[in-house]
Design a protein around this motif. Structure first.
Motif, PDB file in Angstrom:
ATOM      1  N   TYR A   1     -18.430  34.545  54.410  1.00 23.71           N
ATOM      2  CA  TYR A   1     -19.398  33.481  54.014  1.00 23.71           C
ATOM      3  C   TYR A   1     -18.874  32.814  55.665  1.00 23.71           C
ATOM      4  O   TYR A   1     -17.860  33.419  56.519  1.00 23.71           O
ATOM      5  CB  TYR A   1     -19.362  32.753  52.873  1.00 23.71           C
ATOM      6  CG  TYR A   1     -17.904  31.704  52.193  1.00 23.71           C
ATOM      7  CD1 TYR A   1     -16.742  33.363  51.774  1.00 23.71           C
ATOM      8  CD2 TYR A   1     -17.864  30.799  52.772  1.00 23.71           C
ATOM      9  CE1 TYR A   1     -15.796  32.552  51.330  1.00 23.71           C
ATOM     10  CE2 TYR A   1     -16.875  30.570  52.463  1.00 23.71           C
ATOM     11  CZ  TYR A   1     -15.082  31.480  51.667  1.00 23.71           C
ATOM     12  OH  TYR A   1     -14.700  30.817  51.777  1.00 23.71           O
TER      13      TYR A   1
ATOM     14  N   GLU B   1      -8.850  41.300  60.597  1.00 24.55           N
ATOM     15  CA  GLU B   1      -7.331  41.903  60.031  1.00 24.55           C
ATOM     16  C   GLU B   1      -6.857  41.252  58.816  1.00 24.55           C
ATOM     17  O   GLU B   1      -6.319  42.009  58.148  1.00 24.55           O
ATOM     18  CB  GLU B   1      -6.927  40.025  60.927  1.00 24.55           C
ATOM     19  CG  GLU B   1      -6.470  41.076  62.391  1.00 24.55           C
ATOM     20  CD  GLU B   1      -5.636  42.039  62.944  1.00 24.55           C
ATOM     21  OE1 GLU B   1      -4.457  41.897  62.128  1.00 24.55           O
ATOM     22  OE2 GLU B   1      -5.888  42.299  63.699  1.00 24.55           O
ATOM     23  N   LEU B   2      -7.563  40.350  57.842  1.00 30.54           N
ATOM     24  CA  LEU B   2      -7.301  39.839  56.555  1.00 30.54           C
ATOM     25  C   LEU B   2      -7.792  40.804  55.689  1.00 30.54           C
ATOM     26  O   LEU B   2      -6.954  41.494  54.859  1.00 30.54           O
ATOM     27  CB  LEU B   2      -7.867  38.486  56.309  1.00 30.54           C
ATOM     28  CG  LEU B   2      -7.699  37.567  57.488  1.00 30.54           C
ATOM     29  CD1 LEU B   2      -7.980  35.948  57.543  1.00 30.54           C
ATOM     30  CD2 LEU B   2      -5.468  36.780  57.023  1.00 30.54           C
TER      31      LEU B   2
ATOM     32  N   GLY C   1     -10.923  38.124  63.444  1.00 32.39           N
ATOM     33  CA  GLY C   1      -9.380  37.993  62.743  1.00 32.39           C
ATOM     34  C   GLY C   1      -9.708  38.437  61.397  1.00 32.39           C
ATOM     35  O   GLY C   1      -8.962  38.551  60.178  1.00 32.39           O
TER      36      GLY C   1
ATOM     37  N   ILE D   1     -13.719  35.705  51.909  1.00 37.09           N
ATOM     38  CA  ILE D   1     -13.011  35.004  53.976  1.00 37.09           C
ATOM     39  C   ILE D   1     -14.818  34.213  54.127  1.00 37.09           C
ATOM     40  O   ILE D   1     -15.684  34.569  54.893  1.00 37.09           O
ATOM     41  CB  ILE D   1     -12.876  36.244  54.707  1.00 37.09           C
ATOM     42  CG1 ILE D   1     -11.450  37.224  53.565  1.00 37.09           C
ATOM     43  CG2 ILE D   1     -12.315  35.200  55.770  1.00 37.09           C
ATOM     44  CD1 ILE D   1     -11.171  38.056  54.501  1.00 37.09           C
ATOM     45  N   ASN D   2     -14.145  33.139  55.081  1.00 35.18           N
ATOM     46  CA  ASN D   2     -14.812  32.705  55.626  1.00 35.18           C
ATOM     47  C   ASN D   2     -14.388  32.792  57.573  1.00 35.18           C
ATOM     48  O   ASN D   2     -13.644  32.708  58.076  1.00 35.18           O
ATOM     49  CB  ASN D   2     -13.852  30.792  55.560  1.00 35.18           C
ATOM     50  CG  ASN D   2     -15.181  29.609  56.413  1.00 35.18           C
ATOM     51  OD1 ASN D   2     -15.791  30.193  57.267  1.00 35.18           O
ATOM     52  ND2 ASN D   2     -15.358  29.141  55.800  1.00 35.18           N
TER      53      ASN D   2
ATOM     54  N   ILE E   1     -14.292  30.332  60.304  1.00 38.17           N
ATOM     55  CA  ILE E   1     -12.528  30.165  60.614  1.00 38.17           C
ATOM     56  C   ILE E   1     -12.373  31.426  61.374  1.00 38.17           C
ATOM     57  O   ILE E   1     -11.039  30.799  62.632  1.00 38.17           O
ATOM     58  CB  ILE E   1     -12.229  30.198  59.753  1.00 38.17           C
ATOM     59  CG1 ILE E   1     -12.931  29.117  58.593  1.00 38.17           C
ATOM     60  CG2 ILE E   1     -10.907  29.479  59.673  1.00 38.17           C
ATOM     61  CD1 ILE E   1     -13.043  27.453  59.538  1.00 38.17           C
ATOM     62  N   PHE E   2     -12.041  32.450  60.389  1.00 37.94           N
ATOM     63  CA  PHE E   2     -10.958  33.435  61.363  1.00 37.94           C
ATOM     64  C   PHE E   2     -11.456  34.270  62.913  1.00 37.94           C
ATOM     65  O   PHE E   2     -11.508  35.003  63.292  1.00 37.94           O
ATOM     66  CB  PHE E   2     -11.203  34.240  60.712  1.00 37.94           C
ATOM     67  CG  PHE E   2      -9.896  33.193  59.193  1.00 37.94           C
ATOM     68  CD1 PHE E   2      -8.450  33.207  59.502  1.00 37.94           C
ATOM     69  CD2 PHE E   2     -10.578  33.616  58.438  1.00 37.94           C
ATOM     70  CE1 PHE E   2      -7.885  31.769  59.189  1.00 37.94           C
ATOM     71  CE2 PHE E   2      -9.552  32.589  57.502  1.00 37.94           C
ATOM     72  CZ  PHE E   2      -8.779  32.333  57.749  1.00 37.94           C
TER      73      PHE E   2
END
Lengths: 207, 207
Positions: free
Chosen positions: A129, A195-196, A192, A183-184, A187-188
């Motif tokens: 999101y 990666e998460l 990123g 996951i936002n 932000i990443f």
């Protein structure tokens, strides 16, 4: 690598499709999106264009949804003549396609795949999101959507995804209890976030 | 390590406090939970026991919440005599304590810290959740809560957290737009959840 299935639900404009492709590339597995339509076409006997058309109608026409709902009531129920709605037939064909494609490790973006594959052991269920303003920027800058209509289109797409998910599952689209990881992506960033998700796949599936 | 503040909102019984301590230990920084009460006591002049008592009342007494709400209306508003509710005074003291403690890298569990620290640059906002059955198991097995009352207590704690968050922020507790990362701790376990939070801190704050 042990079998790993990653599903990615996503808000429109959050970069979910790009993230899905990148995660799949990193893990050396397939990412399915449009291929599900091709596979569903083979299974159902409908043409790819017909299934795409049903998808499109469901996405753009509130009237279509109302008519479907009025004519057929609950989506899985047949009408008075014993016929199941075309929308439901297409959903079931896509469901069969997802079950077939998920026999091997893969990433599947959207299409209620987290629900369809709920009995799968090595399943990582993600939801991506982002704030509306960032999704509008992506819609205009990357998807080429007219900026004056972008907000209406982004919200309509989300509404369509929510409606379809809530209609065909007994769950609520985007509600945390349906996902392992949310996951936002603003932000990443795309990389990123990938990666998460890869890290989470390692943790859950031993990828 | 550059400055890193990690806030962890959590459903009761999801292991959020343990996760917070473990993440802090891995990063070599402090984890604040009860220390916020001590600090708030110093700031406000209330005793630690008094603040704990207010916390306890807010948690266990629906009647207390109704009385506070009826007497004071919105939490930040004074009543007809110009007095602010004790609950609000304690909230503000805790807010000041959080702002003070967060001058250095740390992990803060609960206490609306994601909202209080919203202007902080190097902030990672996490939310940890888990299915009710797993939270009941943790409540009984680890927190020693009587199993016959466990469901009532777990749901009451969640309700209290939700009420306080929604009352003192303009946000909804557990709604994805307030967090950078939301993790189902039953899927990844305590250690796996810590791994993901540490990885996310690396991605966002360059930890």
């Amino acid at each position: 690598m042990s079998k790993t299935i990653i599903t990615i639900g996503r808000e429109f404009g959050s970069g979910g499709r790009t993230i899905g492709k990148e995660v799949a590339a990193r893990l050396g597995i397939e990412c399915y999106d449009d291929k599900i339509i091709d596979e569903a076409a083979k299974i159902s006997g409908f043409t790819t264009e017909f299934i795409q058309g049903i998808d499109e109608k469901a996405r753009t026409s509130l009237l279509y949804n109302i008519v479907m709902s009025t004519a057929y009531g609950a989506p899985f129920r047949s009408n008075a003549n014993g016929a199941m709605s075309l929308d439901a037939q297409v959903f079931f064909a896509q469901q069969e396609a997802i079950l077939k494609l998920a026999r091997k490790s893969c990433v599947i973006v959207g299409r209620c795949a987290d629900y369809v594959l709920k009995d799968e052991q090595n399943l990582l269920r993600c939801f991506v999101y982002a704030p509306l303003k960032d999704r509008l920027n992506r819609a205009v800058g990357e998807y080429g959507i007219d900026k004056y209509n972008a907000q209406k289109i982004v919200q309509q797409e989300d509404k369509s995804r929510r409606n379809r998910y809530n209609t065909y599952t007994d769950r609520i689209w985007g509600a945390r209890e349906n996902y392992d990881l949310m996951i936002n992506s603003s932000i990443f960033g795309i990389l990123g976030t990938c990666e998460l998700i890869v890290k989470a796949a390692e943790e859950k599936c031993g990828t």
